[in-house]
Design an enzyme around this catalytic site. Sequence first.
Site, PDB file in Angstrom:
ATOM      1  N   ASP A  98      48.427  39.511  40.464  1.00  0.00           N
ATOM      2  CA  ASP A  98      47.372  38.511  40.354  1.00  0.00           C
ATOM      3  C   ASP A  98      46.290  38.827  41.379  1.00  0.00           C
ATOM      4  OD1 ASP A  98      45.861  36.218  39.920  1.00  0.00           O
ATOM      5  OD2 ASP A  98      47.125  34.958  41.193  1.00  0.00           O
ATOM      6  N   ASP A 100      42.790  37.227  42.748  1.00  0.00           N
ATOM      7  CA  ASP A 100      42.017  35.993  42.762  1.00  0.00           C
ATOM      8  C   ASP A 100      40.805  36.187  43.655  1.00  0.00           C
ATOM      9  OD1 ASP A 100      41.019  33.398  43.178  1.00  0.00           O
ATOM     10  OD2 ASP A 100      43.009  32.507  42.948  1.00  0.00           O
ATOM     11  N   ASP A 294      47.786  38.928  45.203  1.00  0.00           N
ATOM     12  CA  ASP A 294      48.475  37.739  45.700  1.00  0.00           C
ATOM     13  C   ASP A 294      49.969  38.059  45.742  1.00  0.00           C
ATOM     14  OD1 ASP A 294      49.451  35.259  46.308  1.00  0.00           O
ATOM     15  OD2 ASP A 294      48.419  34.197  44.704  1.00  0.00           O
TER      16      ASP A 294
END
Length: 391
Positions: A98, A100, A294
Amino acid sequence: MEERTRAYLRGRFRDHYRRTEITPPPAANEREWGFIPWTEGPDTTMVRHRSLLELGDLSEFLVRKRPRHVYFSAGRFRDPGASSMHEKDWQSADLVFDLDADHLPSVTLGEDSYAEMLAKCKDALLRLLDFLETDFAFEDLEIVFSGGRGYHVHVRDENVLGLDREHRREIVDYVRGIGLEFDELIETETVAGLGRKTPTERRTLRIEGGWGARIHAHFMAFVDELLELEEEAALERLQAFDGIGKGKAKATLNAARNNREGLEAGNVTVHTAIAQLAERFANEAVERDNAPIDEPVTTDTNRLIRLPGSLHGGSGLKTVRLERDEIADFDPLVDAVPETFESHEITVDVTDGGEVELGGDSFTVAEGDQSLPEYVAVFLMARGRAEKEKE
């Protein structure tokens, strides 16, 4: 968010799902499913521990429930609908990454626009894919724009599905450059010295791939920049490094001039000063080339991740699957705008105005009642920046 706004968004999400075909992930029946409904109040309540069997046909479920967010698990289970993780009986899990934009060190919150944040996140995505495809040679990748602030990558190669948390953490550390030791990237060989009986050691940076190649690329770019400068400017450039005085700078410059070919081959022992300088570029390579993922998402073998094709309840944008060759031209603020919301304008009461970049246009939105393209209005309502007005 007012009830009128929630009701409007629920209805329009349903309209979108009625005209959209959603492709479920592989082994969908073995995964846990969860969703967040359009509930009243500031808190969001996750409905989870559901199997696909309990939800029913996915398309019908989305039309019926029109959830604000919908997720499935990276993990695959023998009983995905069980109420506890132990009872689910874990079997395997995708390796999920992930990215972000809010967490990127290159992003300045409050200064970078949404478009600028997403552009920086795409750069980070390309760095991540370089690790996954080049360093690890993974082949079964699914790349997804999250519909919000970044991207997800699902790795489904057979040899990663059974990895435990600690092995996944090792992959995290590698792509982030955590614990990288320069000496571990050096190969040492004994060579006979010309005219000498005593052999010597030659230390060579491994440049065929991985972090060694990344460090070498940054180092050689610096060397070539150095060689293009006039001597006085080159010496001044070298002395800008801590611990390099005039004498060491002169030695480094001479070594670079006389051994450019050796440096290109990775030989960082042509001079002590060169070796020390090359080591400094390990930190620079980590800073520039790491993939700032992440970590908890990748190490969590039970993680719920957003369903590709679904709508993001915090933006009204689509969660979009991307082919590898589509990434370069993909513009999330154009290509993730749902066609359902492109046909007309609606009236909203804007409570937080400002610039909005969406659909290939830039809008300066004032506070108060506004008639806006629906996709802009949905974006503002989903973000909590506007409320639906009566038509």
